[in-house]
Design an enzyme around this catalytic site. Structure first.
Site, PDB file in Angstrom:
ATOM      1  N   ASP A 182      13.389 -20.674  28.180  1.00 31.81           N
ATOM      2  CA  ASP A 182      13.615 -20.464  27.261  1.00 31.81           C
ATOM      3  C   ASP A 182      13.861 -22.113  26.697  1.00 31.81           C
ATOM      4  O   ASP A 182      15.057 -22.450  26.990  1.00 31.81           O
ATOM      5  CB  ASP A 182      13.894 -19.346  26.050  1.00 31.81           C
ATOM      6  CG  ASP A 182      14.455 -19.626  24.324  1.00 31.81           C
ATOM      7  OD1 ASP A 182      13.718 -18.766  24.538  1.00 31.81           O
ATOM      8  OD2 ASP A 182      14.514 -20.470  23.918  1.00 31.81           O
ATOM      9  N   ILE A 183      13.553 -22.763  25.638  1.00 27.03           N
ATOM     10  CA  ILE A 183      14.045 -23.878  25.386  1.00 27.03           C
ATOM     11  C   ILE A 183      14.997 -23.785  24.873  1.00 27.03           C
ATOM     12  O   ILE A 183      15.344 -23.234  23.643  1.00 27.03           O
ATOM     13  CB  ILE A 183      13.037 -24.680  24.938  1.00 27.03           C
ATOM     14  CG1 ILE A 183      11.795 -25.738  25.169  1.00 27.03           C
ATOM     15  CG2 ILE A 183      13.592 -26.544  24.230  1.00 27.03           C
ATOM     16  CD1 ILE A 183      10.894 -26.548  25.238  1.00 27.03           C
ATOM     17  N   ASN A 190      13.104 -28.931  16.304  1.00 28.29           N
ATOM     18  CA  ASN A 190      12.072 -29.261  15.019  1.00 28.29           C
ATOM     19  C   ASN A 190      12.962 -29.606  14.069  1.00 28.29           C
ATOM     20  O   ASN A 190      12.159 -29.895  13.713  1.00 28.29           O
ATOM     21  CB  ASN A 190      11.662 -27.721  14.982  1.00 28.29           C
ATOM     22  CG  ASN A 190      10.284 -27.243  15.743  1.00 28.29           C
ATOM     23  OD1 ASN A 190       9.365 -28.061  16.216  1.00 28.29           O
ATOM     24  ND2 ASN A 190      10.008 -26.232  16.411  1.00 28.29           N
ATOM     25  N   HIS A 195       7.649 -30.900  13.559  1.00 28.32           N
ATOM     26  CA  HIS A 195       6.793 -29.751  14.442  1.00 28.32           C
ATOM     27  C   HIS A 195       5.769 -30.487  15.400  1.00 28.32           C
ATOM     28  O   HIS A 195       5.714 -30.580  16.468  1.00 28.32           O
ATOM     29  CB  HIS A 195       5.846 -28.883  13.868  1.00 28.32           C
ATOM     30  CG  HIS A 195       7.161 -27.440  13.233  1.00 28.32           C
ATOM     31  ND1 HIS A 195       8.025 -27.698  12.265  1.00 28.32           N
ATOM     32  CD2 HIS A 195       6.682 -26.674  14.126  1.00 28.32           C
ATOM     33  CE1 HIS A 195       7.990 -26.636  11.889  1.00 28.32           C
ATOM     34  NE2 HIS A 195       7.758 -25.977  13.189  1.00 28.32           N
ATOM     35  N   ASP A 199       6.227 -30.303  19.479  1.00 23.01           N
ATOM     36  CA  ASP A 199       5.242 -30.321  19.689  1.00 23.01           C
ATOM     37  C   ASP A 199       5.035 -31.187  20.830  1.00 23.01           C
ATOM     38  O   ASP A 199       4.277 -30.242  22.320  1.00 23.01           O
ATOM     39  CB  ASP A 199       3.544 -30.930  18.982  1.00 23.01           C
ATOM     40  CG  ASP A 199       3.284 -28.992  18.575  1.00 23.01           C
ATOM     41  OD1 ASP A 199       3.905 -28.187  18.588  1.00 23.01           O
ATOM     42  OD2 ASP A 199       2.637 -28.576  17.351  1.00 23.01           O
ATOM     43  N   GLU A 226       8.508 -21.775  22.419  1.00 23.44           N
ATOM     44  CA  GLU A 226       8.881 -22.285  23.186  1.00 23.44           C
ATOM     45  C   GLU A 226       9.158 -21.547  24.663  1.00 23.44           C
ATOM     46  O   GLU A 226      10.369 -21.799  25.041  1.00 23.44           O
ATOM     47  CB  GLU A 226       9.966 -22.877  23.163  1.00 23.44           C
ATOM     48  CG  GLU A 226      10.482 -22.454  21.733  1.00 23.44           C
ATOM     49  CD  GLU A 226      11.942 -21.100  22.275  1.00 23.44           C
ATOM     50  OE1 GLU A 226      11.976 -20.483  22.431  1.00 23.44           O
ATOM     51  OE2 GLU A 226      12.669 -21.708  22.546  1.00 23.44           O
TER      52      GLU A 226
HETATM   53  P1  GH3 Z   1      17.719 -20.656  21.820  1.00 31.96           P
HETATM   54  O1  GH3 Z   1      18.728 -22.241  22.639  1.00 31.96           O
HETATM   55  O2  GH3 Z   1      18.777 -19.436  21.120  1.00 31.96           O
HETATM   56  O3  GH3 Z   1      16.839 -20.641  22.273  1.00 31.96           O
HETATM   57  O4  GH3 Z   1      17.505 -21.148  20.574  1.00 31.96           O
HETATM   58  P2  GH3 Z   1      16.882 -21.678  20.194  1.00 31.96           P
HETATM   59  O5  GH3 Z   1      16.320 -22.147  18.770  1.00 31.96           O
HETATM   60  O6  GH3 Z   1      15.597 -22.643  21.136  1.00 31.96           O
HETATM   61  O7  GH3 Z   1      15.367 -20.505  19.825  1.00 31.96           O
HETATM   62  P3  GH3 Z   1      13.911 -19.577  18.629  1.00 31.96           P
HETATM   63  O8  GH3 Z   1      13.938 -18.250  19.037  1.00 31.96           O
HETATM   64  O9  GH3 Z   1      15.266 -18.837  17.692  1.00 31.96           O
HETATM   65  O10 GH3 Z   1      13.442 -20.493  18.212  1.00 31.96           O
HETATM   66  C1  GH3 Z   1      12.881 -21.456  18.950  1.00 31.96           C
HETATM   67  C2  GH3 Z   1      11.889 -21.930  18.131  1.00 31.96           C
HETATM   68  O11 GH3 Z   1      10.970 -22.888  18.647  1.00 31.96           O
HETATM   69  C3  GH3 Z   1      11.269 -21.470  16.349  1.00 31.96           C
HETATM   70  C4  GH3 Z   1      10.255 -22.624  15.721  1.00 31.96           C
HETATM   71  O12 GH3 Z   1      10.268 -23.097  15.536  1.00 31.96           O
HETATM   72  C5  GH3 Z   1      10.102 -22.760  17.601  1.00 31.96           C
HETATM   73  N1  GH3 Z   1       7.858 -22.913  18.254  1.00 31.96           N
HETATM   74  C6  GH3 Z   1       7.761 -22.005  18.855  1.00 31.96           C
HETATM   75  N2  GH3 Z   1       6.474 -22.714  18.695  1.00 31.96           N
HETATM   76  C7  GH3 Z   1       6.020 -23.626  18.990  1.00 31.96           C
HETATM   77  C8  GH3 Z   1       5.547 -24.740  18.739  1.00 31.96           C
HETATM   78  O13 GH3 Z   1       3.915 -24.542  18.933  1.00 31.96           O
HETATM   79  N3  GH3 Z   1       5.622 -25.687  18.159  1.00 31.96           N
HETATM   80  C9  GH3 Z   1       7.008 -25.973  17.674  1.00 31.96           C
HETATM   81  N4  GH3 Z   1       7.116 -27.448  17.135  1.00 31.96           N
HETATM   82  N5  GH3 Z   1       7.524 -25.568  17.959  1.00 31.96           N
HETATM   83  C10 GH3 Z   1       7.549 -24.149  18.211  1.00 31.96           C
HETATM   84 MG    MG Z   2      14.917 -21.196  22.352  1.00 31.01          MG
HETATM   85 MG    MG Z   3      12.624 -18.361  21.929  1.00 28.86          MG
END
Ligand code: GH3
Ligand code: MG
Ligand code: MG
Ligand code: MG
Length: 308
Positions: A182-183, A190, A195, A199, A226
Site C-alpha cells: 500500500d502506498i 493526491n 488525481h 494516477d 493504491e
Molecule cells: P497510508 O499511508 O495509511 O496508506 O495513507 P493513504 O493516504 O495512502 O491511505 P488511504 O487509504 O487513506 O488513501 C488512499 C488514497 O488513494 C485515497 C484515494 O484518494 C487514492 N486513490 C485510490 N485509488 C486511486 C486511483 O485510482 N487514482 C488516484 N489518483 N488515487 C487513488
Molecule cells: Mg495508502
Molecule cells: Mg490503502
C-alpha cells in the site's frame, strides 16, 4: 486459378487444356493417380479435375488420398465416362464435389468450375473471419485480466492466481509467499498533486513492482486503489524477505517527489508479507487477512518497510 488435371488420356488432357486457355488459369496435368497426388502437393491447386478410370490407382482412390492427406479443402470435380448413378455416388463419397459426364461440354465445365471457385472463396472468407474472431477473443481474454490504468494484472487475475497457487502449495506442501502493498500517504499525494498525477504515480509504482518480480510464475497485481498484491509460488520466508527488501527499495528508487509530506519527501510503500507452507486450513481469505494485519503493522511502525 491453378488447375490440376489428372487423367490418363493425353487427348482428354489436351482437350480440357484447350477449353481452359484464354481464361488466364495456370494448368498442370498428370497422366496417372500417383503423379497426380505428388503434383497436388507440389503445385497446391485451386481446383482438381479428376478422371476415374486410370491405370494404377483410380480417380476415386486419388480423391480419397487427397482428402486424407491434405486437410485444406480443394474442390475436386470428377470427369468420367462412367456415369451410372452408383458411380456418381462413389465419386462424391470418395471426396469429389461434382461429377461431370464425358464427353465434357466446355460451357458446363467452366460453369461448374465457376461455382466451385465461388464456394472456395466463401470458405476462405469464413476461415478468415473465424481466425479474426479467435484473435479478437484472445485479445479480449487477455485484456480482461489486466488493470485498465496500470496495465498490470487486475484483481480478477489475482483472485484466480492466488486460489490456484494456494491449492498447489497445499497439494505439494510447498512454500507460498503472499504480499499486500500500500502506498504511503497517497491521499496527501493526491491532495497535493491532483488525481491525474496521482494516477501517473500509480502507473510508475505498478510498473516497478511488476518488473521487480523475475520468475515467470510470480504475479504482481493491482488489488484496487493504491493497493497491490504479489503472489510468489515456491518462495519461503528467506526468499520472501529478500523480495520484500527489493520491493521497498524499488519503490524508493523511483524517487517520486512527495512534497505533500515535506519538501524532500519521496513516495514510499509499506508491505505486509505472509510466507508459509500452507496446511489444509489456510484459505485465500485467511492469507489476505494475515497479510493485511502485517501491512497494518508496517504502517504503524512508520511505513516505508515490510513486516513478515
Ligand atoms: P497510508 O499511508 O495509511 O496508506 O495513507 P493513504 O493516504 O495512502 O491511505 P488511504 O487509504 O487513506 O488513501 C488512499 C488514497 O488513494 C485515497 C484515494 O484518494 C487514492 N486513490 C485510490 N485509488 C486511486 C486511483 O485510482 N487514482 C488516484 N489518483 N488515487 C487513488
Ligand atoms: Mg495508502
Ligand atoms: Mg490503502
Ligand atoms: Mg481414363
Amino acid at each position: 486459378m491453378k488447375i490440376l488435371i489428372i487423367d490418363d488420356s493425353k487427348i482428354e488432357r489436351v482437350i480440357i487444356r484447350s477449353y481452359l486457355q484464354h481464361l488466364n488459369h495456370e494448368v498442370f496435368d498428370a497422366g496417372n493417380g500417383e503423379t497426380g497426388i505428388t503434383l497436388f502437393a507440389e503445385c497446391n491447386p485451386d481446383i482438381v479435375l479428376l478422371g476415374v478410370v486410370m491405370s494404377g490407382i483410380n480417380g476415386y482412390e486419388v480423391a480419397r488420398k487427397i482428402r486424407q492427406e491434405f486437410t485444406d479443402w480443394v474442390p475436386i470435380i470428377f470427369l468420367s465416362g462412367k456415369t451410372a448413378p452408383e458411380d456418381i455416388m462413389i465419386g462424391i463419397e470418395a471426396g469429389g464435389d461434382d461429377y461431370l459426364p464425358k464427353p465434357i461440354q466446355k460451357t458446363i465445365l467452366i460453369a461448374k468450375m465457376t461455382a466451385m471457385e465461388r464456394i472456395a472463396a466463401m470458405r476462405t472468407q469464413l476461415l478468415k473471419t473465424k481466425n479474426d474472431l479467435e484473435l479478437a477473443n484472445e485479445e479480449l481474454g487477455r485484456l480482461a485480466t489486466l488493470d485498465g490504468l496500470t496495465g498490470i494484472a487486475n484483481r480478477r487475475h489475482l483472485d484466480i492466481t492466488i486460489a490456484e497457487e494456494l491449492a498447489r502449495a497445499q497439494r505439494h506442501a510447498q512454500p507460498l509467499t503472499f504480499i499486500i502493498a500500500d502506498i504511503d500517504f497517497f491521499k496527501k499525494y493526491n491532495d497535493h498533486y491532483g488525481h491525474i498525477q496521482g494516477d501517473e504515480c500509480l502507473k510508475a509504482v505498478a510498473s516497478i513492482l511488476d518488473n521487480s518480480l523475475r520468475r515467470p510464475a510470480e504475479l504482481a497485481a493491482r488489488y484496487g486503489g493504491e493497493e497491490f498484491c504479489m503472489v510468489l509460488p515456491n518462495t519461503d520466508t528467506k526468499g520472501a524477505k529478500l523480495v520484500a527488501d527489493k520491493l521497498v527499495n524499488a519503490v524508493r528508487s523511483l524517487e517520486i517527489l512527495h512534497a505533500g509530506l515535506h519538501e524532500h519527501a519521496i513516495v514510499t510503500m509499506s508491505f505486509g508479507v505472509v510466507s508459509m507452507i500452507p496446511d489444509r486450513k489456510v484459505t485465500v481469505k485467511s492469507l489476505m487477512l494475515e497479510a493485511d494485519a502485517k501491512l497494518y503493522q508496517a504502517k504503524h511502525n512508520g511505513r516505508d518497510q515490510w513486516v513478515i
